[in-house]
Scaffold this motif. Structure first.
Motif, PDB file in Angstrom:
ATOM      1  N   LYS A 128       0.805  -1.217   0.000  1.00  0.00           N
ATOM      2  CA  LYS A 128       0.000   0.000   0.000  1.00  0.00           C
ATOM      3  C   LYS A 128       0.846   1.279   0.000  1.00  0.00           C
ATOM      4  N   LYS A 150       2.216  -2.029  -9.260  1.00  0.00           N
ATOM      5  CA  LYS A 150       1.776  -0.842  -8.527  1.00  0.00           C
ATOM      6  C   LYS A 150       2.318   0.420  -9.214  1.00  0.00           C
ATOM      7  N   GLN A 232      -0.678   2.282  -5.611  1.00  0.00           N
ATOM      8  CA  GLN A 232      -1.907   1.574  -5.949  1.00  0.00           C
ATOM      9  C   GLN A 232      -1.769   0.920  -7.311  1.00  0.00           C
ATOM     10  N   THR A 233      -2.749   0.096  -7.648  1.00  0.00           N
ATOM     11  CA  THR A 233      -2.879  -0.440  -8.992  1.00  0.00           C
ATOM     12  C   THR A 233      -4.048   0.275  -9.649  1.00  0.00           C
TER      13      THR A 233
END
Length: 534
Positions: A128, A150, A232-233
């Motif tokens: 994260k 990511k 993030q993705t």
């Protein structure tokens, strides 16, 4: 004197006094003690043949001549380098990407602390967040994060440094969505202050400093040596590229863009690139399908103007957003994407050679050794201006027509263009020092490649003066701090920091009352006569 007019005034550093040379020798000796056995490879000054290359970032200029450039490799070296600068009577200036439009990251007679080799990327176990060295460039950051599927909410230029981006606010191709600006995705930072202390800045700890370093100007409150950011993705998205080749429709397209794009669904972030002979519309529809985007574009009115060559693509993965519109106009399948991914695989010193000046290089290590190294990024004599169109101060049609006419006057030699971005962000609030997030409906940038021919350059200076005189009265002072303009006609503190100026002055007073960290447009520690603070 205009910045670009003065670039050609000096082909070599100005003559320096004996006392300055002595202090520079003392500075180099002090830095050498900090760096130890690797000092010779990590220090550049006027005596080195790589000095011109090392002092210049992306912007080719011959007006800024630092005393010493020190290439730090560890954050722990930065406090000692600050001490060296103070001991020998020099200012310290941090440099991460070297993309500052006015080259404020290499000021005269300063110690430049180059952070580009402090570029580690450590991803958290929960995927994260990432803790990264403050000298990381976007290309290297995206390449490292891609191994985890990511990304970070950053810009598209692979050689831009993360720290300069965040100190300005950080707008992106996803900013109108809930992702927000780059500064909204920072969790914390490690900062070396003017007194040499290393502190953590976050929403919970030293929150005033945390506020200031995100959008309040770089190299002002301390030297950030590490950022912890959210990653993030991105969801599978869609993208659009329109190319209008008839200049007769440029006004109509630009007018529609300024009216429609800020009111489009928040998931769409878009921009137009206006050249004298053609215009491009580029958009990223965050988390939406190709069909969704097709329907949106059909309702926009843009497809009904002229006969644009149109590409609307779906199934767009995160890395496509880093390459779209500049390196490709289609969302590529994985095997095709791999062919152009080396563009992001940057090295710490990524720029092209300047004329016959020898190049400086310390590290050629990339984040993905299995990929080729990114091509060298071209340096040029950049000349630019920036304006925000504010929601309560839209541009009228007559002013827009004059602007389009002025763009049409740009010569092919100038390589000039205008790059305009839609704003009106869906999450308008921020706890950062970036001043225009809730007020802007669009951002307008104008650029040319400056000339070494004084007569040609004079025409560019006149062109930019005309743009300033046309748009500043119409749109007001608001400008983007990541594109500073030494010829801005308004108070630069108000233009770049808006209503946050007085708060930032108080923060500066707390963290750097003696103004050790300064540049021509940095926040001062006392209120200037032309600023009213309560």
């Amino acid at each position: 004197m205009h910045l670009l007019s003065s670039l050609v005034a000096f082909a070599l550093p100005l003559a320096v006094s004996g006392s300055l040379l002595d202090s520079e020798a003392d500075l180099r000796a002090c830095v050498s003690q900090v760096f130890g056995a690797t000092a010779d490879s990590r220090i550049v000054d006027r005596t080195n043949d790589t000095y011109t290359d090392a002092r210049i970032g992306e912007q080719i200029q011959f007006i800024r001549f630092p005393s010493v450039i020190a290439y730090a490799e560890k954050a722990a070296e930065v406090p000692e380098l600050i001490a060296c600068a103070k001991k020998t009577g020099h200012k310290a200036v941090p440099r991460s990407g070297g993309h500052h439009f006015a080259s404020f990251s290499a000021l005269n007679d300063s110690l430049v602390i180059d952070l580009s080799n402090i570029d580690y990327v450590n991803v958290s176990t929960d995927l994260k967040s990432a803790t990264v060295g403050a000298g990381i460039r976007f290309g290297a950051l995206y390449t490292a994060l891609d191994a985890y599927n990511k990304t970070f909410d950053g810009g598209i230029c692979p050689t831009v440094g993360l720290s300069g981006f965040l100190s300005s606010g950080g707008f992106t191709m996803q900013m109108r969505s809930s992702v927000g600006l780059g500064v909204d995705n920072v969790i914390s930072a490690v900062v070396v202050t003017a007194d040499g202390k290393t502190v953590t800045a976050s929403r919970e700890e030293n929150s005033d400093l945390f506020f200031a370093i995100r959008g309040g100007g770089g190299g002002t409150y301390g030297i950030v040596v590490e950022w912890t950011v959210s990653i993030q993705t991105y969801p599978i998205s869609s993208m659009v590229f329109l190319n209008y080749t008839d200049p007769a429709v440029h006004f109509d397209v630009a007018q529609k863009f300024l009216e429609w794009s800020p009111t489009a669904p928040a998931e769409l972030t878009s921009s137009i690139n206006i050249y004298p002979k053609y215009l491009e519309f580029v958009g990223w529809y965050f988390g939406k399908s190709q069909q969704d985007l097709q329907e949106l574009m059909e309702s926009s009115g843009l497809l009904e103007i002229g006969k644009p060559k149109t590409t609307i693509a779906g199934n767009c993965k995160t890395l496509n957003s880093r390459l779209w519109g500049f390196y490709t106009t289609d969302c590529l399948a994985d095997e095709e994407l791999q062919k152009i991914l080396p563009i992001l695989n940057t090295v710490p010193q990524p720029f092209t050679q300047i004329e016959d000046y020898p190049q400086y290089s310390l590290s050629e290590i990339t984040k993905n050794p299995s990929l080729p190294v990114a091509p060298r990024w071209e340096r040029y004599r950049r000349q630019a201006k920036s304006f925000f169109v504010q929601k309560d101060r839209p541009m009228n049609s007559s002013t827009l027509q004059e602007v389009i006419t002025k763009i049409g006057e740009l010569t092919e030699e100038s390589q000039g263009w205008a790059e305009w971005h839609s704003w009106n962000l869906s999450v308008p609030t921020t706890d950062s020092a970036f001043a225009w997030k809730d007020k802007a409906s669009a951002h307008l940038e104008f650029q040319v490649h400056g000339s070494t021919d004084p007569e040609v350059q004079a025409t560019y200076d006149e062109w930019f003066e005309d743009i300033e005189n046309l748009l500043r009265p119409a749109l007001g002072p608001a400008s983007y701090g990541g594109e500073m303009d030494v010829d801005i006609s308004t108070n630069p503190l108000i233009s770049y920091y808006g209503d946050n100026v007085c708060k930032l002055i108080e923060i500066k007073k707390r963290w750097d009352a003696d103004e050790f960290f300064t540049n021509p447009f940095s926040i001062p520690s006392t209120v200037p006569d032309d600023i009213d603070c309560p």
